[in-house]
Scaffold this active site. Structure first.
Site, PDB file in Angstrom:
ATOM      1  CD  GLU A 294       3.054   2.531  -8.517  1.00  0.00           C
ATOM      2  OE1 GLU A 294       3.210   3.718  -8.115  1.00  0.00           O
ATOM      3  OE2 GLU A 294       3.570   2.104  -9.539  1.00  0.00           O
ATOM      4  CB  CYS A 328       6.279   4.576 -10.221  1.00  0.00           C
ATOM      5  SG  CYS A 328       6.266   2.784 -10.225  1.00  0.00           S
TER       6      CYS A 328
END
Length: 522
Positions: A294, A328
Site C-alpha cells: 500500500e 495515505c
C-alpha cells in the site's frame, strides 16, 4: 473452538466519546501514566531471546522534542539473519497449528488491547503526535483487525471447499489454502498500531511466521504490541521484532532467498524499490516472492453545485487536515465546479482558520508532523505551491517545541500543478476549479495514484456516473475520503497506490496463502 460471541455478527470496536467527562478523565490519566513510564529501553525479539544492542533508535515525541519516548535496540544484518533462521525453523511447526488455535491468539490479544485501550492510545498520542480522537481510532482499528482476521481464518478453515469446484463422479476434488512461509512486515509511522498489527497478524493467523520491522519514528508502539502478543501466549519465533536501518535490515530481508512475502505500507518510492528488489530471484531461492503493498495516494474530493456545500466543506477540511494530512487517504485535493467554487472555498477557508494548533496530549485539532525530514519536505512543497496557486491560509511553520506546520490552503491551482498531482503527506490542501462535474471527475483521475476519493452531489445520475468513472479503490459518496472501517470498507487502491490488496476485507487473508488442489480417485 469458536465461542458464541465469536460466531455473532462482526461488529466494529466502538470509538470513545471524549465529550463524556468520564472518558476525558480516563485518557488524561492514561497519558499521565504513560509519561511517567517514558524513557525505557526495549529489546529485539528473536525466538526465545530478548536482545539488547548497544546501538539504539531513540524515539522522540514530535510534539515536545525534549521528551524521549524510549530507546529501542537497533538490529543489524547479523541479527536479521538470526531472525530469519528462527522464523524458518518455527514455520515448520507453526504451519501445522490448527487455524482455530492460531485465531485464538488473536482473540486473546484483542481482548487484552480492549482492556488497555487508553494505554495504547496514550502512547500513540505521545509517540506519533495523534490527538485523542485519532489515537483512539487507531487503537480501535487495531482491535478490529485482530478480531476480524481471527474470525476470517476460522471461516476459511471451516469451509471444506473454498471454491465451487466441478465435481466428477468417482473423485473428490478439494481446494485448500496453505501458508506461504516467512513474511517480512515493514510498517508505517502514520498508523503505527493499526496497520502494523493488522499486517503482522494477517500473516501470522494464516500460518506464516513474521519478521516485523517497524517505522523508525514509532518503534515503541510496535514493541508494546509485540509484548502484548507474547502475553497472549503466541509461541516464540512466530513473531520477531527487529527495528533497524532500511538497507542493513529492511532491504537485506527483502532480498533474502528465504523470504516468501513482503507486506509493506509506505511511500511510492520505497514501495517501488521493494517491488524491484523482491522480483530478483536470489541464489537458493525456489519461489517468486509475493509483495503486498500500500503505497500512498493523492486523494481528492469532488463537489458539484447540487451538493450540500456545508457538508462538503466540512469533509474537505477534515480529510485534508486530520492527523496533519499524514494519511495515505488524506484528501489533499478538492475539485469544485465553477458555480459552487467561491462559496465552498469561503467555507473551507473559514473552517481551516478556526483550527487550533497545539499539543496532541491536550487534544489539539492540529498537532505536529512526524519529524524534521517531513517538515523540510512539506515546506518545500509549500514554496512550490506559492508558484502554482494562491495561498489563502497558513503557509508557515507554527510555534511550539515540535514539528508544527500551519494548515495550508492553496486555491486557483491548475490540475497539472505538482501540488495537485504529487503526494505531500502533510497539512497542505490544493483546490482546483472545474467547468462542470464531469470535468471535475476528469481532474480527479489526473494522477498516477488511485487510493480514495469522494463525490458530493444530490443528483443520482451524476452519482452513478461517479461510481463508475472515478478511478480509486475506495470511493465515498457525500462523505469524507478518510476513515475506512474494517469489514465494512476494505481498504486499498489502484495504480501507484499499491497492489490493490484490500485490508480488512474478506479476501485479504488469501494473499498470505497459496492454493492447493487435491484430487482423490475412488
Amino acid at each position: 473452538m469458536t465461542t458464541n460471541t465469536q460466531k455473532a455478527p462482526y461488529k466494529n470496536e466502538a470509538l470513545t466519546d471524549f465529550s463524556i467527562e468520564e472518558n476525558k478523565k480516563a485518557i488524561q490519566e492514561a497519558i499521565v501514566k504513560a509519561k511517567a513510564a517514558l524513557g525505557q529501553k526495549y529489546p529485539l525479539y528473536i525466538g526465545e531471546e530478548k536482545i539488547y544492542t548497544e546501538e539504539k533508535i531513540i524515539s522522540i515525541n514530535p510534539g515536545n522534542l525534549d521528551e524521549v519516548i524510549g530507546s529501542v535496540s537497533k538490529g543489524t544484518q547479523e541479527l536479521a539473519e538470526k531472525a530469519m533462521q528462527v522464523a524458518v525453523e518455527t514455520f515448520e511447526t507453526w504451519k501445522k497449528v490448527s487455524p482455530a488455535e492460531r485465531a485464538e491468539y488473536l482473540f486473546k490479544a484483542a481482548d487484552l488491547m480492549r482492556q488497555r485501550k487508553h494505554e495504547f492510545s496514550s502512547l500513540l498520542v505521545l509517540e506519533s503526535g495523534k490527538n485523542w480522537v485519532e489515537a483512539d481510532a487507531d487503537t480501535a482499528e487495531a482491535i478490529d483487525f485482530l478480531e476480524f482476521y481471527a474470525r476470517e481464518m476460522i471461516r476459511l478453515s471451516e469451509t471444506s471447499i473454498h471454491q465451487p469446484l466441478t465435481q466428477i463422479a468417482g473423485e473428490e476434488n478439494k481446494m485448500t489454502y496453505i501458508p506461504l512461509g516467512v513474511g517480512i512486515v515493514i510498517s508505517p509511522f502514520n498508523f503505527p498500531l493499526a496497520i502494523m498489527a493488522g499486517t503482522a497478524v494477517a500473516g501470522i493467523v494464516t500460518g506464516n511466521t513474521v519478521i516485523l520491522k517497524p517505522a523508525d519514528n514509532t518503534p515503541v508502539i510496535a514493541a508494546k504490541f509485540v509484548e502484548l502478543m507474547e502475553e497472549a501466549g503466541l509461541p516464540k519465533g512466530v513473531l520477531s521484532y527487529i527495528p533497524g536501518d532500511a538497507l542493513e535490515v529492511g532491504e537485506y530481508l527483502v532480498e533474502h532467498p528465504k523470504t516468501r512475502f513482503i507486506s509493506f505500507t509506505g511511500s511510492r518510492a520505497v514501495g517501488c524499490r521493494i517491488y524491484e528488489k523482491a522480483s530478483k530471484v536470489q541464489e537458493g531461492q525456489i519461489w517468486l516472492k509475493r509483495v503486498v503493498a500500500e503505497m500512498g495516494g493523492k486523494d481528492g474530493i469532488v463537489v458539484d453545485e447540487t451538493a450540500d456545500l456545508d457538508a462538503a466543506a466540512t469533509a474537505i477540511v477534515a480529510a485534508a487536515f486530520g492527523f496533519q494530512g499524514q494519511k495515505c487517504s488524506a484528501g489533499s485535493r478538492a475539485i469544485i465546479v465553477d458555480s459552487a467554487y467561491d462559496e465552498v472555498v469561503g467555507k473551507v477557508i473559514e473552517l481551516t482558520k478556526n483550527l487550533t494548533i497545539g499539543l496532541p496530549e491536550e487534544n489539539a485539532p492540529v498537532g505536529p508532523v512526524i519529524d524534521q525530514k517531513s517538515v523540510d519536505k512539506i515546506m518545500k512543497y509549500i514554496e512550490i505551491g506559492k508558484e502554482e496557486g494562491t495561498l489563502v491560509v497558513g503557509g508557515s511553520k507554527a510555534d511550539g517545541n515540535g514539528f508544527y506546520i500551519e494548515p495550508t490552503v492553496f486555491v486557483g491551482v491548475s490540475p497539472e500543478a505538482r501540488i495537485m498531482k504529487e503526494e505531500i503527506f502533510g497539512p497542505v490542501l490544493a483546490i482546483s476549479k472545474a467547468a462542470d462535474w464531469k470535468e471535475a471527475i476528469d481532474i480527479f483521475n489526473n494522477t498516477e495514484y488511485g487510493l480514495t476519493g469522494s463525490f458530493f452531489s444530490q443528483e443520482d445520475a451524476r452519482i452513478e456516473y461517479a461510481l463508475e468513472t472515478q478511478h480509486c479503490g475506495n470511493l465515498y459518496i457525500n462523505k469524507k475520503c478518510t476513515g475506512a472501517l474494517v469489514g465494512a470498507q476494505p481498504f486499498g487502491g489502484f495504480n501507484m497506490s499499491g497492489t490493490d490488496s484490500k485490508a480488512g476485507g474478506y479476501d485479504y487473508l488469501l494473499l498470505f496463502t497459496q492454493g492447493k488442489l487435491t484430487s482423490r480417485k475412488f
